[in-house]
Design a protein around this motif. Sequence first.
Motif, short mmCIF file in Angstrom:
data_model
loop_
_atom_site.label_atom_id
_atom_site.label_comp_id
_atom_site.label_asym_id
_atom_site.label_seq_id
_atom_site.Cartn_x
_atom_site.Cartn_y
_atom_site.Cartn_z
N HIS A 46 0.79 -1.24 0.00
CA HIS A 46 0.00 0.00 0.00
C HIS A 46 0.81 1.28 0.00
O HIS A 46 0.27 2.33 -0.35
N TYR A 47 2.06 1.24 0.40
CA TYR A 47 2.82 2.48 0.57
C TYR A 47 4.15 2.52 -0.16
O TYR A 47 4.90 3.46 0.01
N SER A 48 4.49 1.52 -0.93
CA SER A 48 5.78 1.55 -1.64
C SER A 48 5.59 2.16 -3.03
O SER A 48 4.47 2.32 -3.52
N TRP A 49 6.69 2.48 -3.67
CA TRP A 49 6.64 3.05 -5.02
C TRP A 49 5.99 2.06 -5.98
O TRP A 49 5.35 2.45 -6.95
N HIS A 50 6.13 0.78 -5.73
CA HIS A 50 5.56 -0.23 -6.61
C HIS A 50 4.04 -0.21 -6.58
O HIS A 50 3.40 -0.72 -7.50
N SER A 51 3.45 0.37 -5.55
CA SER A 51 1.99 0.40 -5.46
C SER A 51 1.40 1.60 -6.18
O SER A 51 0.19 1.69 -6.32
#
Length: 81
Positions: A46-51
């Motif tokens: 929910h909070y990484s760049w991948h999301s």
Amino acid sequence: MPYHATGWLPAPGDLADLAATIEQALTDPAELTRRGAAARRFAVEHYSWHSWPTGPEPPEGPVLAAVSPPRHDSGRRSTAE
């Protein structure tokens, strides 16, 4: 004490519940590891760049608009100058 998949949340202002929560976390290393792993998965999802959405344009919104760099035209000058 309510069950939460990623951590413990004792009742606000209830010191006995806080003490029981801390005791449970310290005396059950398997549960502590399980909830810690669940919390990490949740944060990555929910909070990484991948999301973040992908595509040619950055996501829009009031918060992102306040921190996004201004968009420039393609370098053409106005003929009205």
